[in-house]
Enzyme design. Structure first.
Site, PDB file in Angstrom:
ATOM      1  N   ASP A 170      -4.601   0.837   4.393  1.00  0.00           N
ATOM      2  CA  ASP A 170      -5.370   0.902   5.154  1.00  0.00           C
ATOM      3  C   ASP A 170      -6.914   0.554   4.883  1.00  0.00           C
ATOM      4  OD1 ASP A 170      -6.474   0.941   7.971  1.00  0.00           O
ATOM      5  OD2 ASP A 170      -5.449   3.103   8.280  1.00  0.00           O
ATOM      6  N   GLU A 209      -9.973   5.576  16.741  1.00  0.00           N
ATOM      7  CA  GLU A 209     -10.019   6.520  15.528  1.00  0.00           C
ATOM      8  C   GLU A 209     -11.459   6.974  15.291  1.00  0.00           C
ATOM      9  OE1 GLU A 209      -9.162   4.131  11.934  1.00  0.00           O
ATOM     10  OE2 GLU A 209      -9.303   2.450  12.739  1.00  0.00           O
TER      11      GLU A 209
HETATM   12  C1  BGC Z   1      -6.576   1.750  11.012  1.00  0.00           C
HETATM   13  C2  BGC Z   1      -5.410   1.028  11.022  1.00  0.00           C
HETATM   14  C3  BGC Z   1      -5.465  -0.472  11.325  1.00  0.00           C
HETATM   15  C4  BGC Z   1      -6.901  -0.851  10.420  1.00  0.00           C
HETATM   16  C5  BGC Z   1      -6.874  -2.239  10.750  1.00  0.00           C
HETATM   17  C6  BGC Z   1      -7.690   1.022  10.262  1.00  0.00           C
HETATM   18  O1  BGC Z   1      -9.091   1.743  10.310  1.00  0.00           O
HETATM   19  O2  BGC Z   1      -6.632   3.136  10.616  1.00  0.00           O
HETATM   20  O3  BGC Z   1      -4.635   1.534  12.067  1.00  0.00           O
HETATM   21  O4  BGC Z   1      -4.486  -1.182  11.381  1.00  0.00           O
HETATM   22  O5  BGC Z   1      -7.814  -0.299  10.557  1.00  0.00           O
HETATM   23  O6  BGC Z   1      -7.950  -2.486  11.630  1.00  0.00           O
HETATM   24  C1  BGC Z   2     -13.103  -1.988  12.074  1.00  0.00           C
HETATM   25  C2  BGC Z   2     -11.567  -1.650  12.539  1.00  0.00           C
HETATM   26  C3  BGC Z   2     -11.309  -0.548  11.361  1.00  0.00           C
HETATM   27  C4  BGC Z   2     -12.559   0.456  11.134  1.00  0.00           C
HETATM   28  C5  BGC Z   2     -12.112   1.488  10.157  1.00  0.00           C
HETATM   29  C6  BGC Z   2     -13.956  -1.207  12.262  1.00  0.00           C
HETATM   30  O1  BGC Z   2     -15.107  -1.762  11.654  1.00  0.00           O
HETATM   31  O2  BGC Z   2     -13.273  -3.140  13.051  1.00  0.00           O
HETATM   32  O3  BGC Z   2     -10.489  -2.423  12.447  1.00  0.00           O
HETATM   33  O4  BGC Z   2     -10.116   0.151  11.642  1.00  0.00           O
HETATM   34  O5  BGC Z   2     -13.637  -0.199  11.132  1.00  0.00           O
HETATM   35  O6  BGC Z   2     -13.366   2.348   9.749  1.00  0.00           O
END
Ligand code: BGC
Ligand code: BGC
Length: 656
Positions: A329, A524
């Site tokens: 990830d 998230e």
């Molecule tokens: C998330 C994933 C996601 C990845 C790419 C991560 O922060 O936990 O679910 O697929 O970013 O965007």
């Molecule tokens: C990205 C996401 C990723 C996240 C994780 C963002 O800047 O665009 O894809 O999941 O950072 O911290």
């Protein structure tokens, strides 16, 4: 399957334990060695369907023999399109690029789909060009298409997974998977980071809506259906040519079990609980031939999953027979003790096959070459990782030159996709209360109002256009239908009238007010909440206003999780949990608004994928079967055919 000890009981002890660990010496605080605590025989036996065949393995062996160390290392590194240009692939022949949540084409989240297609074609072309000293290997391009092809403005967006969980309909999930795959393939992208197979156990987690349900059996069934929808039937030759793409089962393992629902937190539970409640989805996915599995940011009993050899290698690839590859990830490897974004031999040695190194790919690539040279990363481990990645590329059909779905951008918003989205919305709705006000008679005089009535972003949720989805605008989806507009249109179509909420209600005397309220979008981290569960009473104030005028209230709640809304449920005559329905808001009107005689046009079929909390101050539940803290248990849902009275709920914070 009730747990012997309710987890609330443990929960109260945990802060004390955590404090004890924090203050105890470093030996006491050292995480347990998971290698010694894993018992493979406790885990389900599985076998990847359709990924392994001897003819392909021979081609891989031949290709591997022609690759330099640099080219092999390139295959196991993935960069983000926010930090890499197609031309950079000439210096760093990477195996993959991704478009992260906030990474549009040339940093534009709102780039139209032809621009996406153009950029993806450039990336693909550089990877396979003939240059001296370069073995052409097609690039695998990934994106988070988690509820439709959600980074594409103007496309059909399906309900988030929590709504699909409420639908309890694996066939629907399969159809959504295959529609999503076709949309993604149309834009020149080959791989989605979906489905999420978390079984969320604490709604404070901001990713609750990304999970289908807390019930492991449903997650398993859905995992299989979604993977088959996205990838096509297991063993299908070159799914990409048939409009399918590679899927990702994520996040392995226990992402939905973290303490207090903390994102990227620690899942403290026994191996048996982990297997029973959190691993089941992976059985469904592996048996459907899922091509990739994403390692979780979270820890299990103090050990970060990106460094957990026992689970990634012994269990997942060994016991559970996974033949695809493990993707990390977003910088997840950097969280393994001793690692950084630029360097982490421990992750590949634990079983990670491809690093998601969005911005740090260059340093990581150089360091990894060194680590293989010094033997810190065994050459055989690198070869195995590359083999798994090439296997996916061959099986998917990337080595074939034709991509018949590429460029079919009309698929992003066809009538068929719209109808599917609308059907999914109808099936996702859960009716928690109805004193008879629903269905709204088609000839009625209706007010549509509420804090989220004009809030388009609230019905789409996070992972839409941008990562958090916070500034999604009406103009991003010009053909979409808001929940409010859908209701207004249906009422007018059935012969009723719409009354403006600012008009004189006592003179105009509307028959019913529909109040749309709920959460603001989030994804998230930013979506994590603490107790009390939901303290925005703007919707309640509007409901009370209409009730004071003697107007019955239908509450439509837009949210990524069940929350404490006992006052709102009491204040309304009917209450509908609508989750995060996506662009086809008209599906809500299909059910709420009946015909001119008041007969339903469609009935409710959805039921709760999680228990609904009855208290604001307690974690709503820690296990799927513990209904004690629930106002409504998992599986609950009324319909027109099967109604029932909803007694008033306690409005005390502790629900008593
Ligand atoms: C998330 C994933 C996601 C990845 C790419 C991560 O922060 O936990 O679910 O697929 O970013 O965007
Ligand atoms: C990205 C996401 C990723 C996240 C994780 C963002 O800047 O665009 O894809 O999941 O950072 O911290």
């Amino acid at each position: 399957m009730p747990r012997p000890v309710p987890r609330h009981a443990n929960h109260r002890l945990l802060p004390a334990l955590a404090l004890w660990f924090a203050t105890a010496g470093s030996t006491a605080a050292a995480p347990p060695d998971a290698t010694s605590t894993v018992h493979p025989e406790l885990w389900p036996l599985a076998r990847s369907a359709g990924l392994f065949d001897t003819a392909t393995e021979r081609r891989i062996t031949a290709l591997l023999a022609s690759m330099s160390l640099e080219e092999k290392v390139g295959q196991v590194v993935q960069a983000d399109i926010g930090a890499i240009e197609p031309d950079d692939l000439r210096r760093f022949a990477l195996g993959s690029v991704l478009a992260g949540g906030d990474s549009g084409v040339h940093r534009d989240d709102r780039a139209p789909s032809p621009e996406w297609l153009g950029l993806m074609r450039e990336f693909h072309a550089v990877a396979v060009e003939q240059r001296p000293g370069h073995v052409p290997i097609p690039l695998l391009i990934g994106i988070d298409a988690v509820h439709g092809h959600n980074n594409m403005i103007g496309s059909v967006i399906f309900p988030h997974n929590i709504g699909l969980g409420a639908a309890h309909d694996p066939e629907l999930v399969r159809r959504i998977g295959s529609a999503t795959a076709a949309m993604v393939a149309a834009t020149g992208i080959d791989w989605t980071f979906a489905p999420t197979l978390a079984a969320p156990h604490d709604v404070r987690w901001g990713r609750t809506y990304e999970g289908y349900a807390a019930d492991p059996a449903l997650v398993r069934q859905y995992a299989q259906a979604m993977v088959e929808g996205l990838q096509g039937a297991p063993g299908l030759a070159h799914p990409l040519q048939a409009g399918h793409i590679a899927a990702t089962a994520k996040h392995f393992l226990g992402d939905g079990a973290t303490l207090y629902g903390e994102d990227e937190g620690d899942s403290e539970l026994s191996e048996a609980d982990l297997v029973r409640d959190h691993a089941q989805g992976y059985v469904g996915a592996i048996r459907a031939g899922v091509m990739t599995v994403m390692a979780s940011f979270s820890s299990w009993n103090g050990q970060k999953m990106h460094g957990n050899r026992a689970l990634l290698t012994t269990v997942l690839k060994g016991r559970m027979g996974f033949d695809g590859f493990v993707i990390g990830d977003w910088n997840g490897h950097a969280q393994v003790p001793g690692c950084s974004k630029e360097r982490c031999p421990a992750a590949i040695n634990a079983g990670l096959d491809m690093y998601m190194a969005p911005q740090s790919y260059q340093a990581l690539y150089r360091n990894l070459i060194e680590e293989v040279r010094t033997g810190e990363v065994p050459a055989a481990r690198l070869d195995d990782a590359v083999r798994r990645i090439l296997r996916v590329k061959f099986r998917l059909g990337l080595f074939e030159t034709d991509r018949p779905f590429e460029g079919r951008l009309e698929l992003l918003r066809s009538d068929e996709q719209r109808a599917l989205g609308r059907e999914a919305v109808r099936k996702s709705l859960v009716l928690l209360k109805n004193d008879g006000v629903l269905p709204i008679r088609g000839s009625a005089r209706v007010v549509v109002s509420g804090p989220q009535a004009g809030d388009f972003s609230a019905q789409l949720g996070g992972w839409t256009v941008s990562w958090q989805g916070a500034d999604t605008r009406r103009s991003d989806f010009p053909n979409a239908e808001s929940v409010a507009r859908g209701i207004r249109r249906a009422v007018v179509a059935q012969g009723g009238a719409i009354i403006d909420p600012t008009d004189d209600l006592d003179t105009l005397k509307p028959d019913v007010a529909v109040i749309i309220f709920g959460e603001k979008p989030y994804a998230e981290m930013l979506g994590d909440i603490k107790l009390p569960l939901f303290n925005n009473r703007a919707g309640l104030r509007e409901m009370e206003l209409f009730r004071r005028h003697g107007i019955p209230v239908v509450a439509v709640f837009l949210s990524g999780r069940p929350l404490w809304v006992s006052q709102e449920i009491n204040a309304s005559n009917a209450f509908v949990a609508a989750w995060l329905p996506g662009t086809e808001g008209g599906g809500i009107a299909d059910i709420l608004v009946g015909d001119a005689n008041g007969k339903p046009r469609f009935d409710f079929t959805g039921s709760l994928p999680y228990p609904w909390p009855r208290a604001a101050t307690l974690p709503p539940y820690q296990q799927p079967t513990d209904a004690r803290e629930a106002a409504f248990p998992a599986g609950y849902g009324l319909s027109y055919a099967h109604g029932g009275a909803t007694p008033p709920l306690s409005e005390a914070l502790d629900g008593r």
